[in-house]
Design an enzyme around this catalytic site. Structure first.
Site, PDB file in Angstrom:
ATOM      1  CG  ASN A 179      -2.018   0.944   1.251  1.00 52.83           C
ATOM      2  OD1 ASN A 179      -2.735   1.042   0.260  1.00 52.83           O
ATOM      3  ND2 ASN A 179      -2.205   1.675   2.341  1.00 52.83           N
ATOM      4  CG  HIS A 193      -4.977  10.066   1.884  1.00 53.05           C
ATOM      5  ND1 HIS A 193      -6.139   9.867   2.600  1.00 53.05           N
ATOM      6  CD2 HIS A 193      -4.157   9.048   2.226  1.00 53.05           C
ATOM      7  CE1 HIS A 193      -6.015   8.785   3.346  1.00 53.05           C
ATOM      8  NE2 HIS A 193      -4.828   8.261   3.142  1.00 53.05           N
TER       9      HIS A 193
HETATM   10  C1  XIL Z   1      -4.104   7.567  10.040  1.00 53.91           C
HETATM   11  C2  XIL Z   1      -5.316   7.460  10.946  1.00 53.91           C
HETATM   12  O1  XIL Z   1      -6.477   7.754  10.210  1.00 53.91           O
HETATM   13  C3  XIL Z   1      -5.167   8.407  12.118  1.00 53.91           C
HETATM   14  O2  XIL Z   1      -6.223   8.233  13.035  1.00 53.91           O
HETATM   15  C4  XIL Z   1      -3.834   8.133  12.811  1.00 53.91           C
HETATM   16  O3  XIL Z   1      -3.635   9.075  13.838  1.00 53.91           O
HETATM   17  C5  XIL Z   1      -2.671   8.194  11.828  1.00 53.91           C
HETATM   18  O4  XIL Z   1      -2.929   7.310  10.751  1.00 53.91           O
HETATM   19  N1  XIL Z   1      -2.021   6.643   5.485  1.00 53.91           N
HETATM   20  C6  XIL Z   1      -2.281   5.442   6.092  1.00 53.91           C
HETATM   21  C7  XIL Z   1      -3.169   5.381   7.282  1.00 53.91           C
HETATM   22  O5  XIL Z   1      -1.850   4.399   5.589  1.00 53.91           O
HETATM   23  O6  XIL Z   1      -2.811   4.367   8.180  1.00 53.91           O
HETATM   24  C8  XIL Z   1      -3.235   6.701   7.989  1.00 53.91           C
HETATM   25  O7  XIL Z   1      -4.216   6.616   9.023  1.00 53.91           O
HETATM   26  C9  XIL Z   1      -3.533   7.823   7.028  1.00 53.91           C
HETATM   27  C10 XIL Z   1      -2.455   7.930   5.983  1.00 53.91           C
END
Ligand code: XIL
Length: 356
Positions: A201, A237
């Site tokens: 990922n 994202h």
């Molecule tokens: C984020 C969570 O949503 C938060 O609650 C935590 O504090 C940090 O991690 N990429 C990823 C996820 O692979 O695991 C992350 O999740 C967001 C970015």
């Protein structure tokens, strides 16, 4: 005259009411999509918020475990595992007929201090990694269908994270175990549950060609060497201004690697990743965001062959439980549902893309 007008007015009102998007129950996302539609979830909200539970059970067919399977939660001390939060999620998912996507066995972030500060030679580190992966994957064997085995291993340059300018960006795994730790992690996961689908990922493939190439090359290399990898995750994202071309290229090239493709952590920031407490969620922004959600659903269906569609997962459920607004403190509305778990324009755009 009155005699004719009144029934007409009643009829018109009834029609208008019937057409309000919130009042007609649209076909749920999970029934519209020809592939699983998921969300990442938290055990606290699952236990305490009925609207959250309701939208999850109605709209989604897959869930990802947001934080409950990360080292910091599940392996708080070297000799202790804590499965409580993850069990809450996995139990609920199974009771409600949802697929579970596990997240994540190795990451450079969210690690407990005992791990970051661990003193030991490469053999001791290897044992740590192996024991963790074997224990966690065995624990959920047969209940977690797929795993993000390694998360975000590449830096922006498209090379493996190692010692980085900011220490928190560095990877203890690469530092202590050398570049082939990823392949070994996949082998350990496969040993523990040969039926689980194993994913690499990553984020940023849509805007960083070097990273996109790095993930596709990793897949090709693993296939050639017989390393058990089954899929690639694109986090997505996104800012609302993200170019469509970047999204298409990322999906096209990832699909060409021939593995499963998971849009694994979708959200669309109308702030475009700028912190602005005065930002308003205008109609114009809502429409742009909705169009982008639609584009992503459509393009995924178009460019990823059916047999490779692992699904599309949003990261969190509603704007008020999003990591963007809660953890990172952006003024934003990145998801398909609002703070009360009502469907947004983004939802209807996404739904359109899933069916057309
Ligand atoms: C984020 C969570 O949503 C938060 O609650 C935590 O504090 C940090 O991690 N990429 C990823 C996820 O692979 O695991 C992350 O999740 C967001 C970015």
């Amino acid at each position: 005259m009155q005699r004719f007008l009144r029934p007409l007015a009643v009829l018109t009102t009834a029609l208008l009411l019937a057409c309000r998007p919130q009042d007609t129950a649209p076909v749920p996302l999970k029934d519209l999509a020809p592939f699983p539609v998921g969300a990442s979830i938290s055990p606290t909200l699952l236990k305490n918020n009925a609207a959250y539970r309701n939208v999850l059970s109605t709209e989604f067919s897959s869930i990802s475990v947001e934080n409950a399977q990360k080292w910091g939660t599940i392996h708080p001390e070297q000799t202790r595992f804590n499965f409580t939060d993850a069990e809450t999620i996995v139990d609920w998912a199974r009771a409600n007929g949802k697929r579970v996507h596990g997240h994540t066995l190795l990451w450079h972030s969210y690690n407990p201090a005992w791990l970051t500060n661990f003193q030991g030679d490469s053999t001791a580190w290897e044992n740590l990694m192996k024991t963790h992966i074997h224990t966690v994957v065995t624990h959920f064997k047969g209940r977690v269908a797929s795993w993000d085995v390694v998360n975000e291993a590449f830096s922006d340059a498209g090379t493996l994270r190692n010692v980085e300018a900011k220490p928190e960006d560095g990877s203890v795994w690469r530092q202590h175990l050398g570049p082939d730790y990823i392949a070994r992690a996949f082998r350990y996961a496969h040993e523990a549950d040969p039926a689980a689908l194993l994913f690499f990922n990553e984020f940023g493939q849509e805007s960083n060609p070097a990273k996109l190439k790095a993930t596709v090359d990793l897949a090709a290399d693993f296939k050639r060497r017989g390393v058990p990898i089954h899929g690639l995750g694109l986090q997505f994202h996104l800012g609302v201004s993200q170019s469509e071309n970047g999204l298409s290229e990322a999906l096209r090239q990832t699909a060409a690697a021939g593995l499963l493709v998971h849009i694994s952590e979708l959200d669309i920031l109308v702030s475009d990743w700028k912190k602005d407490p005065t930002l308003q969620y205008t109609d114009a922004l809502q429409n742009r965001q909705s169009a982008k959600y639609k584009f992503i659903a459509q393009t995924y269906r178009l460019l990823v062959p059916k047999a490779q569609q692992h699904g599309i997962t949003t990261w969190n459920v509603g704007d008020s439980d999003s990591w963007i607004t809660q953890g990172l403190k952006y003024t934003d509305w990145p998801l398909l549902f609002d703070a009360n778990y009502e469907r947004k324009k983004a939802y209807f755009g996404f739904a359109e893309g899933l069916k057309n």
